[in-house]
Design a protein around this motif. Structure first.
Motif, PDB file in Angstrom:
ATOM      1  N   ALA A  23      35.415  31.304  49.595  1.00  0.00           N
ATOM      2  CA  ALA A  23      35.923  31.790  48.309  1.00  0.00           C
ATOM      3  C   ALA A  23      37.357  32.309  48.415  1.00  0.00           C
ATOM      4  CB  ALA A  23      35.004  32.873  47.766  1.00  0.00           C
ATOM      5  N   LEU A  24      37.688  32.988  49.502  1.00  0.00           N
ATOM      6  CA  LEU A  24      39.087  33.382  49.756  1.00  0.00           C
ATOM      7  C   LEU A  24      39.474  32.785  51.094  1.00  0.00           C
ATOM      8  CD1 LEU A  24      39.335  37.161  48.705  1.00  0.00           C
ATOM      9  CD2 LEU A  24      39.764  35.124  47.316  1.00  0.00           C
ATOM     10  N   ASP A  25      40.504  31.968  51.065  1.00  0.00           N
ATOM     11  CA  ASP A  25      40.836  31.170  52.238  1.00  0.00           C
ATOM     12  C   ASP A  25      42.231  31.534  52.742  1.00  0.00           C
ATOM     13  OD1 ASP A  25      40.612  29.220  54.157  1.00  0.00           O
ATOM     14  OD2 ASP A  25      41.068  27.554  52.802  1.00  0.00           O
ATOM     15  N   GLY A  26      42.373  32.810  53.131  1.00  0.00           N
ATOM     16  CA  GLY A  26      43.666  33.254  53.668  1.00  0.00           C
ATOM     17  C   GLY A  26      44.595  33.748  52.578  1.00  0.00           C
ATOM     18  N   VAL A  27      44.237  34.891  51.975  1.00  0.00           N
ATOM     19  CA  VAL A  27      45.040  35.417  50.863  1.00  0.00           C
ATOM     20  C   VAL A  27      45.917  36.573  51.341  1.00  0.00           C
ATOM     21  CG1 VAL A  27      44.899  36.660  48.658  1.00  0.00           C
ATOM     22  CG2 VAL A  27      43.440  34.669  49.057  1.00  0.00           C
ATOM     23  N   ASP A  28      47.198  36.516  50.999  1.00  0.00           N
ATOM     24  CA  ASP A  28      48.144  37.607  51.250  1.00  0.00           C
ATOM     25  C   ASP A  28      48.669  38.092  49.906  1.00  0.00           C
ATOM     26  OD1 ASP A  28      48.809  37.771  54.253  1.00  0.00           O
ATOM     27  OD2 ASP A  28      48.873  35.613  53.833  1.00  0.00           O
ATOM     28  N   LEU A  29      48.559  39.393  49.667  1.00  0.00           N
ATOM     29  CA  LEU A  29      48.995  39.896  48.360  1.00  0.00           C
ATOM     30  C   LEU A  29      49.243  41.400  48.460  1.00  0.00           C
ATOM     31  CD1 LEU A  29      49.249  39.031  45.304  1.00  0.00           C
ATOM     32  CD2 LEU A  29      46.933  39.864  45.010  1.00  0.00           C
ATOM     33  N   ALA A 220      50.256  36.199  39.950  1.00  0.00           N
ATOM     34  CA  ALA A 220      49.794  35.508  41.151  1.00  0.00           C
ATOM     35  C   ALA A 220      48.902  34.362  40.680  1.00  0.00           C
ATOM     36  CB  ALA A 220      49.022  36.462  42.057  1.00  0.00           C
ATOM     37  N   VAL A 221      49.205  33.162  41.121  1.00  0.00           N
ATOM     38  CA  VAL A 221      48.423  31.999  40.695  1.00  0.00           C
ATOM     39  C   VAL A 221      47.501  31.595  41.840  1.00  0.00           C
ATOM     40  CG1 VAL A 221      48.531  29.628  39.821  1.00  0.00           C
ATOM     41  CG2 VAL A 221      50.375  31.235  39.274  1.00  0.00           C
ATOM     42  N   MET A 222      46.204  31.507  41.548  1.00  0.00           N
ATOM     43  CA  MET A 222      45.227  31.139  42.582  1.00  0.00           C
ATOM     44  C   MET A 222      44.713  29.739  42.353  1.00  0.00           C
ATOM     45  SD  MET A 222      42.717  34.306  43.424  1.00  0.00           S
ATOM     46  CE  MET A 222      42.212  33.650  45.004  1.00  0.00           C
ATOM     47  N   TYR A 223      44.458  29.056  43.443  1.00  0.00           N
ATOM     48  CA  TYR A 223      43.829  27.745  43.356  1.00  0.00           C
ATOM     49  C   TYR A 223      42.983  27.540  44.603  1.00  0.00           C
ATOM     50  CZ  TYR A 223      43.035  22.847  42.498  1.00  0.00           C
ATOM     51  OH  TYR A 223      42.414  21.643  42.247  1.00  0.00           O
ATOM     52  N   GLY A 224      41.725  27.220  44.407  1.00  0.00           N
ATOM     53  CA  GLY A 224      40.853  26.905  45.538  1.00  0.00           C
ATOM     54  C   GLY A 224      40.815  27.979  46.614  1.00  0.00           C
ATOM     55  N   GLY A 225      40.738  29.246  46.211  1.00  0.00           N
ATOM     56  CA  GLY A 225      40.607  30.328  47.186  1.00  0.00           C
ATOM     57  C   GLY A 225      41.913  30.727  47.853  1.00  0.00           C
ATOM     58  N   ARG A 226      43.021  30.130  47.387  1.00  0.00           N
ATOM     59  CA  ARG A 226      44.327  30.476  47.971  1.00  0.00           C
ATOM     60  C   ARG A 226      45.296  30.906  46.879  1.00  0.00           C
ATOM     61  NH1 ARG A 226      45.276  25.244  51.969  1.00  0.00           N
ATOM     62  NH2 ARG A 226      43.373  25.501  53.191  1.00  0.00           N
ATOM     63  N   LEU A 227      46.290  31.691  47.288  1.00  0.00           N
ATOM     64  CA  LEU A 227      47.373  31.996  46.352  1.00  0.00           C
ATOM     65  C   LEU A 227      48.416  30.910  46.498  1.00  0.00           C
ATOM     66  CD1 LEU A 227      48.163  35.794  46.539  1.00  0.00           C
ATOM     67  CD2 LEU A 227      47.060  34.529  44.719  1.00  0.00           C
ATOM     68  N   VAL A 228      48.788  30.293  45.395  1.00  0.00           N
ATOM     69  CA  VAL A 228      49.762  29.217  45.510  1.00  0.00           C
ATOM     70  C   VAL A 228      51.160  29.646  45.081  1.00  0.00           C
ATOM     71  CG1 VAL A 228      48.043  27.375  45.387  1.00  0.00           C
ATOM     72  CG2 VAL A 228      49.106  28.200  43.278  1.00  0.00           C
ATOM     73  N   GLU A 229      51.241  30.676  44.217  1.00  0.00           N
ATOM     74  CA  GLU A 229      52.562  31.147  43.805  1.00  0.00           C
ATOM     75  C   GLU A 229      52.463  32.588  43.323  1.00  0.00           C
ATOM     76  OE1 GLU A 229      54.605  28.516  41.111  1.00  0.00           O
ATOM     77  OE2 GLU A 229      56.453  29.677  41.223  1.00  0.00           O
ATOM     78  N   THR A 230      53.417  33.409  43.712  1.00  0.00           N
ATOM     79  CA  THR A 230      53.486  34.773  43.170  1.00  0.00           C
ATOM     80  C   THR A 230      54.947  35.128  42.900  1.00  0.00           C
ATOM     81  OG1 THR A 230      53.833  35.990  45.229  1.00  0.00           O
ATOM     82  CG2 THR A 230      51.574  35.528  44.666  1.00  0.00           C
ATOM     83  N   GLY A 231      55.139  35.981  41.914  1.00  0.00           N
ATOM     84  CA  GLY A 231      56.491  36.417  41.603  1.00  0.00           C
ATOM     85  C   GLY A 231      56.509  37.092  40.248  1.00  0.00           C
ATOM     86  N   SER A 232      57.705  37.383  39.763  1.00  0.00           N
ATOM     87  CA  SER A 232      57.786  38.037  38.464  1.00  0.00           C
ATOM     88  C   SER A 232      57.359  37.045  37.389  1.00  0.00           C
ATOM     89  CB  SER A 232      59.217  38.497  38.195  1.00  0.00           C
ATOM     90  OG  SER A 232      60.015  37.374  37.905  1.00  0.00           O
ATOM     91  N   ASN A 233      56.901  37.577  36.275  1.00  0.00           N
ATOM     92  CA  ASN A 233      56.475  36.760  35.143  1.00  0.00           C
ATOM     93  C   ASN A 233      57.569  35.756  34.781  1.00  0.00           C
ATOM     94  OD1 ASN A 233      55.930  35.864  32.498  1.00  0.00           O
ATOM     95  ND2 ASN A 233      54.633  37.638  32.108  1.00  0.00           N
ATOM     96  N   VAL A 234      58.798  36.267  34.705  1.00  0.00           N
ATOM     97  CA  VAL A 234      59.913  35.416  34.285  1.00  0.00           C
ATOM     98  C   VAL A 234      60.140  34.275  35.283  1.00  0.00           C
ATOM     99  CG1 VAL A 234      62.398  35.384  33.836  1.00  0.00           C
ATOM    100  CG2 VAL A 234      61.008  37.286  33.017  1.00  0.00           C
ATOM    101  N   SER A 235      60.209  34.599  36.589  1.00  0.00           N
ATOM    102  CA  SER A 235      60.471  33.495  37.529  1.00  0.00           C
ATOM    103  C   SER A 235      59.327  32.490  37.547  1.00  0.00           C
ATOM    104  CB  SER A 235      60.720  33.961  38.969  1.00  0.00           C
ATOM    105  OG  SER A 235      60.849  35.306  39.109  1.00  0.00           O
ATOM    106  N   VAL A 236      58.098  32.975  37.580  1.00  0.00           N
ATOM    107  CA  VAL A 236      56.979  32.046  37.760  1.00  0.00           C
ATOM    108  C   VAL A 236      56.739  31.205  36.506  1.00  0.00           C
ATOM    109  CG1 VAL A 236      54.485  31.893  38.163  1.00  0.00           C
ATOM    110  CG2 VAL A 236      55.871  33.471  39.514  1.00  0.00           C
ATOM    111  N   PHE A 237      56.769  31.826  35.348  1.00  0.00           N
ATOM    112  CA  PHE A 237      56.414  31.063  34.145  1.00  0.00           C
ATOM    113  C   PHE A 237      57.603  30.346  33.496  1.00  0.00           C
ATOM    114  CE2 PHE A 237      52.239  33.575  33.391  1.00  0.00           C
ATOM    115  CZ  PHE A 237      51.573  32.686  34.224  1.00  0.00           C
ATOM    116  N   ARG A 238      58.832  30.856  33.688  1.00  0.00           N
ATOM    117  CA  ARG A 238      59.977  30.125  33.125  1.00  0.00           C
ATOM    118  C   ARG A 238      60.258  28.877  33.925  1.00  0.00           C
ATOM    119  NH1 ARG A 238      63.644  34.252  30.691  1.00  0.00           N
ATOM    120  NH2 ARG A 238      62.515  34.669  28.760  1.00  0.00           N
TER     121      ARG A 238
END
Ligand code: ATP
Ligand code: MG
Length: 325
Positions: A23-29, A220-238
């Motif tokens: 379920a969590l496959d190496g998460v850093d946060l 923080a965007v998760m996919y398949g038990g991993r974090l694939v992208e994290t950052g400020s709302n503006v950077s990640v979603f823009r």
């Protein structure tokens, strides 16, 4: 800024009749004080497992195979049952999807609140707390049984209980998923105003991209038990740096169809019964090349965010879509 929660390479698996689920496959946060962190990902991506792990509330068929999780600098896996109970009581508050089932159906609301206030609590302190979460007619609410409240009112009561001991972190797992659309925004606005007032940090776990985009400052965007992208709302979603984040945004034009957006990405989410050797999104990814199948991408800093993608540079080169808000 000191860290409130630090998660390092956490691996959590479940033992099930059909085998092991990773379920969590190496998460850093990291979660910082007063932050509103939105963790977004489709069903089964591991959001609730992550939320429960913070309070060491995982079920008995779960195992931490490696990694660590610190709250206020203390590893939650190293402490005893009494210490974790105190930590939950003093520092953490939880708000779940279904408020009516979170509350005790046999007890009046006022009495339940007195119990969490832990000690001789006056009627006035109960009313004051109910007033703080925007409930009208607090005396009537205190006298009510949970079934006599609407879903939105019950969720306000749950939030009142969650903040009653002045926690430093609220974990809100799909807090609006069971509520009418008209009430959802009110509950999120309430969480925001609680943050304004008290400085509590909030981790909002949700599959609803629109809500997370509107209310969270960090994503923080998760996919398949991993974090694939994290950052400020503006950077990640823009300007998303991960093909999955990009696909999410493209599949949600103006978020007109909340809930439907994930189905619009071709392919199916992974079955978490093996830990993928390469990138977990590779089978659905239009940017994938050979390396993606064989080499696991790690989160790396690129243009104001962290992305776990070998092709992030190419993804970032593409003009943002109109859907990105
Ligand atoms: P949702 O959006 O549906 O709430 P989620 O992102 O919260 O999904 P989790 O509930 O953390 O995801 O589940 C991650 C994986 O772990 C899924 O494959 C799920 O089936 C599995 N899982 C979750 N809880 C358990 C459990 N108690 N026993 C066995 N497997 C579990
Ligand atoms: Mg969940």
């Amino acid at each position: 800024m000191s860290d409130l929660v630090e998660i390092r390479d956490l691996h959590i698996s479940y033992e099930t009749a059909r085998g092991i689920v990773y379920a969590l496959d190496g998460v850093d946060l990291t979660v910082y004080p007063s932050q509103i962190l939105g963790i977004v990902g489709e069903s089964g991506s591991g959001k609730s497992t992550l939320g429960m792990a913070i309070g060491r509330l995982l079920p008995s068929n779960s195992h931490r195979t490696s990694g660590d999780l610190f709250v206020n600098g203390q590893s939650i896996f190293d402490i005893g049952d009494e210490e974790i109970r105190l930590l939950r009581q003093e520092s953490l508050g939880f708000v779940f999807q279904n408020p009516i089932s979170t509350l005790d159906p046999t007890m009046r609301v006022g009495r339940q609140i007195r119990l969490v206030l832990n000690g001789p609590a006056s009627d006035d302190s109960v009313y004051e707390l109910l007033g703080r979460v925007g409930l009208p007619d607090v005396k009537r609410v205190a006298r009510s049984y949970p079934y006599q409240l609407s879903g939105g009112m019950a969720q306000r009561v749950v939030i009142a209980m969650a903040i009653s001991r002045h926690p430093s972190l609220l974990i809100a797992d799909e807090p609006t998923a069971s509520l009418d659309a008209s009430v959802r925004e009110q509950i999120l606005k309430l969480l925001l105003s609680v943050r304004e007032e008290t400085g509590v940090a909030i981790v909002l776990l949700s599959h609803e991209l629109g809500l997370v985009a509107k209310y969270c400052d960090t994503i923080a965007v998760m996919y398949g038990g991993r974090l694939v992208e994290t950052g400020s709302n503006v950077s990640v979603f823009r300007r998303p740096g991960h093909p999955y984040t990009k696909a999410l945004l493209e599949a949600a034009p103006g978020n007109e169809r909340p809930g439907d957006w994930l189905e619009a990405i071709p392919g199916v989410p992974p079955v978490l019964q093996s830990s993928a050797q390469g990138c977990v999104f590779e089978p659905r990814c239009k940017f994938a090349h050979e390396t993606c199948r064989t080499v696991r991408p790690v989160l790396r800093p690129i243009e104001n965010r962290m992305v776990a993608c070998h092709r992030a540079e190419e993804v970032l080169k593409i003009e943002p879509t109109a859907a990105a808000t």
